[in-house]
Design a protein around this motif. Structure first.
Motif, PDB file in Angstrom:
ATOM      1  N   ILE A 298      13.274  61.997  47.062  1.00 59.44           N
ATOM      2  CA  ILE A 298      14.304  62.923  46.579  1.00 59.44           C
ATOM      3  C   ILE A 298      13.776  64.351  46.558  1.00 59.44           C
ATOM      4  O   ILE A 298      14.408  65.276  47.086  1.00 59.44           O
ATOM      5  N   LYS A 299      12.620  64.548  45.951  1.00 58.68           N
ATOM      6  CA  LYS A 299      12.086  65.899  45.808  1.00 58.68           C
ATOM      7  C   LYS A 299      11.791  66.539  47.157  1.00 58.68           C
ATOM      8  O   LYS A 299      12.069  67.728  47.374  1.00 58.68           O
TER       9      LYS A 299
ATOM     10  N   VAL B 207      17.746  70.023  51.643  1.00 63.59           N
ATOM     11  CA  VAL B 207      19.149  69.654  51.430  1.00 63.59           C
ATOM     12  C   VAL B 207      19.571  70.043  50.020  1.00 63.59           C
ATOM     13  O   VAL B 207      18.866  69.721  49.054  1.00 63.59           O
ATOM     14  N   PRO B 208      20.713  70.720  49.857  1.00 56.12           N
ATOM     15  CA  PRO B 208      21.176  71.071  48.507  1.00 56.12           C
ATOM     16  C   PRO B 208      21.431  69.823  47.663  1.00 56.12           C
ATOM     17  O   PRO B 208      21.873  68.787  48.181  1.00 56.12           O
ATOM     18  N   ALA B 209      21.163  69.930  46.373  1.00 59.23           N
ATOM     19  CA  ALA B 209      21.311  68.774  45.483  1.00 59.23           C
ATOM     20  C   ALA B 209      22.745  68.263  45.460  1.00 59.23           C
ATOM     21  O   ALA B 209      22.970  67.053  45.335  1.00 59.23           O
ATOM     22  N   ASP B 210      23.732  69.167  45.612  1.00 57.93           N
ATOM     23  CA  ASP B 210      25.123  68.714  45.547  1.00 57.93           C
ATOM     24  C   ASP B 210      25.579  68.012  46.818  1.00 57.93           C
ATOM     25  O   ASP B 210      26.729  67.595  46.928  1.00 57.93           O
ATOM     26  N   LYS B 211      24.652  67.867  47.783  1.00 54.09           N
ATOM     27  CA  LYS B 211      24.933  67.082  48.989  1.00 54.09           C
ATOM     28  C   LYS B 211      24.026  65.863  49.127  1.00 54.09           C
ATOM     29  O   LYS B 211      24.239  65.034  50.007  1.00 54.09           O
TER      30      LYS B 211
ATOM     31  N   GLY C 213      19.430  66.107  39.770  1.00 50.95           N
ATOM     32  CA  GLY C 213      20.772  66.607  40.057  1.00 50.95           C
ATOM     33  C   GLY C 213      21.389  66.088  41.335  1.00 50.95           C
ATOM     34  O   GLY C 213      22.144  66.817  41.997  1.00 50.95           O
ATOM     35  N   CYS C 214      21.070  64.854  41.700  1.00 50.84           N
ATOM     36  CA  CYS C 214      21.621  64.290  42.936  1.00 50.84           C
ATOM     37  C   CYS C 214      23.144  64.204  42.873  1.00 50.84           C
ATOM     38  O   CYS C 214      23.740  64.088  41.804  1.00 50.84           O
TER      39      CYS C 214
END
Length: 578
Positions: free
Chosen positions: A458-459, A465-469, A552-553
């Protein structure tokens, strides 16, 4: 006696005069300014008449342009690395492609007319791309049509100053005519003359000399006493190109996707029973589409009743496209690289997908093209270029249709050819498959998805990649490992209930492993085979969801529906609603 003294005095005076002459010459040689001119061709490293060295951000580099028919060109690889990696070269068709959020712009190598999928065309008046030997060059002015950078070309000798970053710089005015020298010191060779009122850029100020850049791009040294009006100024970035917006189709809240492996048309009828007792699912991804030939054809198991059932249960349908379920590919005849390398095949594949989307009211497409296995070529840097170009082009069709585009990729582990940063721009969601840390065929037994593997995945993906995607993929399955006495490692995979039953049947004592955040158990069979299990269950899934929350995934995706136990759904629903 007097007559003897006079000659001696004359000799002494001559010695003094001669010594003074030598001393004067020594002082002159030491402190006078050299008029020796530096060889500027060697200074810039010019190799031939068409070679144009590039000074990038006031630094001499190994970058070189070519002057061909009065047009400045850079190698395609340098354009991608330093200017704009969205340019794509279709080797099979010898075409240069640039993709915007709404159109595909194409021009053939050696041609001057660029065409667009929006129906427009433009005559550039020069060749956008040419070959010299085996090297592809792209016109710098063509790159500027889609890139905010600046360059200035000089002749006698050939060189270019180029800027891709724009912040602040220190400038000074030359007080009176002087020389820019190769090194600090009056004896250093002269690079170029500086005139009174010339503006230079000060890179470094030393005790007596300063490292500066002349108005025509020479980097050298001038005495501090010639500098006046030193000030820091802001550089204005060029704005000749307005970067278009890549709009996205987004869910209201977090994604809770589950893949549904249907195994064929008949599998569509299992949806109602498969989702019975589940809660919180808002996206279902049936394995409907598979590549079926090397020209962009697909096999489809799409069904209207399935879509209607999903919609009636509050779920969107993001139909998955794969390259491993159709027999043509599974048996080794199909080649994903061949499909993606051709603009015609890509277009046909996209048309086929969008036709199914419109026919059945499908909400999204989930791309799961995997580059492993005997029937496929391992993905390479070149294959990665074809892959990302396909996603760019597919995103245009999805964006125009309001269709969600998601893509499944492995966690970052030396596989930058997936172009994660670009995926984070052109796709609506990027799903990392944070499982198969240890997989069938692994040389050693281990967890399918340890917590460190998930967290690092993830990190590292969030760097691009933006967290909201970013959606994190989790496993609903466990792999049981068998290590024989000769060291051979094999495994079997199955759902949570299957694994729990195996544990009960063999009376395996399970203990919580803090390193993996999973229950671990082991025993030895009568034949000496060592059995190991890292169990996926509600508790291990919860630790993964905690990491996802912290980072914030945008949501969670699970492989696969039917492998879970019923206690999974409440914790997933809580995660989605949090």
């Amino acid at each position: 006696m007097k007559h003897k003294v006079i000659p001696v005095l004359i000799i002494v005076v001559l010695i003094i005069l001669l010594g003074g002459g030598y001393a004067g010459k020594y002082l002159y040689d030491k402190y006078s300014y050299s008029n020796e001119q530096a060889d500027t061709t060697s200074y810039f490293g010019i190799e031939d008449e068409a070679d144009v060295p590039i000074i990038l951000q006031y630094e001499k580099t190994d970058l070189h342009a070519r002057l061909i028919d009065g047009v400045y060109y850079m190698t395609f690889s340098d354009v991608q690395e330093y200017l704009n990696d969205r340019f794509y070269y279709g080797e099979e068709e010898e075409i240069l492609v640039y993709t915007t959020p709404t159109a595909i712009l194409t021009i053939g190598v050696g041609e001057s007319t660029v065409t667009s999928t929006d129906g427009s065309s433009e005559d550039l008046g020069y060749k956008a791309a040419v070959f010299e030997g085996d090297t592809l060059y792209v016109a710098m002015d063509y790159v500027k049509k889609y890139t905010n950078y600046s360059y200035t070309a000089y002749t006698d000798p050939n060189h270019i100053t180029m800027f891709t970053e724009f912040g602040q710089e220190v400038r000074a005015t030359i007080k009176k005519d002087t020389k820019l020298r190769l090194r600090g010191g009056v004896k250093s060779e002269i690079l170029v003359g500086l005139k009174k009122a010339d503006t230079v850029v000060v890179l470094e100020k030393l005790e007596d000399w300063a490292k500066v850049v002349s108005p025509d791009g020479y980097i050298g040294y001038v005495e501090n006493k010639f500098l006046d009006n030193i000030q820091t100024v802001d550089l204005l970035a060029p704005s000749h190109y307005a970067e278009p917006e890549y709009t996205s189709v987004k869910m209201n809240g977090k994604v809770n996707l589950v893949w549904h492996s249907i195994g064929g048309q008949a599998g569509n009828s299992t949806l109602s029973s498969a989702i019975s007792g589940t809660t919180g699912i808002n996206v279902i991804s049936p394995t409907w589409f598979s590549l079926s030939d090397n020209e962009g054809g697909i096999e489809s198991f799409a069904g209207q009743d399935y879509v209607n059932t999903a919609h009636n249960n509050g779920m969107q349908v993001w139909a998955a496209l794969d390259n491993f379920n159709n027999s043509f590919f599974r048996d080794g005849e199909g080649n994903t690289a061949t499909v993606l390398a051709s603009s015609t095949s890509r277009a046909r594949l996209i048309d086929n997908l969008m036709s199914e989307v419109r026919a059945y009211g499908i909400d999204g497409i989930n791309i799961d093209l995997e580059f492993t296995g005997s029937s496929l070529e391992d993905i390479t840097a070149d294959g990665g270029e074809d892959y990302i170009e396909f996603l760019r082009e597919l995103s245009i069709a999805c964006r125009a249709n309001g269709t969600v585009l998601s893509v499944d990729i492995p966690v970052p582990m030396g596989n930058s050819f997936f172009h994660r940063k670009e995926l984070g721009v052109v796709c609506d969601y990027v799903i990392i498959m944070a499982y198969d840390e240890h997989y069938e065929g692994s040389a050693e037994a281990g967890s399918v998805a340890s917590i460190s593997y998930v967290e690092d995945g993830i990190k590292n993906t969030l760097e691009d990649v933006p967290a909201d995607k970013l959606v994190n993929g989790i496993p609903f399955y466990t792999r049981i490992w068998f290590t024989s006495t000769d060291g051979t490692v094999t495994s079997q995979a199955g759902g949570m209930s299957w694994a729990s039953e195996y544990i009960r049947a063999n009376n395996i004592e399970m203990t919580w492993d803090q390193n993996t955040c999973q229950y671990y158990g082991t025993f030895t069979k009568s034949d000496g085979t060592k059995v190991e299990i890292w169990l996926e269950d509600a508790e291990s899934i919860q630790t993964k969801l905690n990491v996802m929350n912290v980072n914030g995934c945008a949501g969670v995706a699970a492989w696969q529906l039917g492998y879970e136990t019923s206690d999974i759904w409440p914790i997933l629903e809580t995660y989605v609603n949090n």
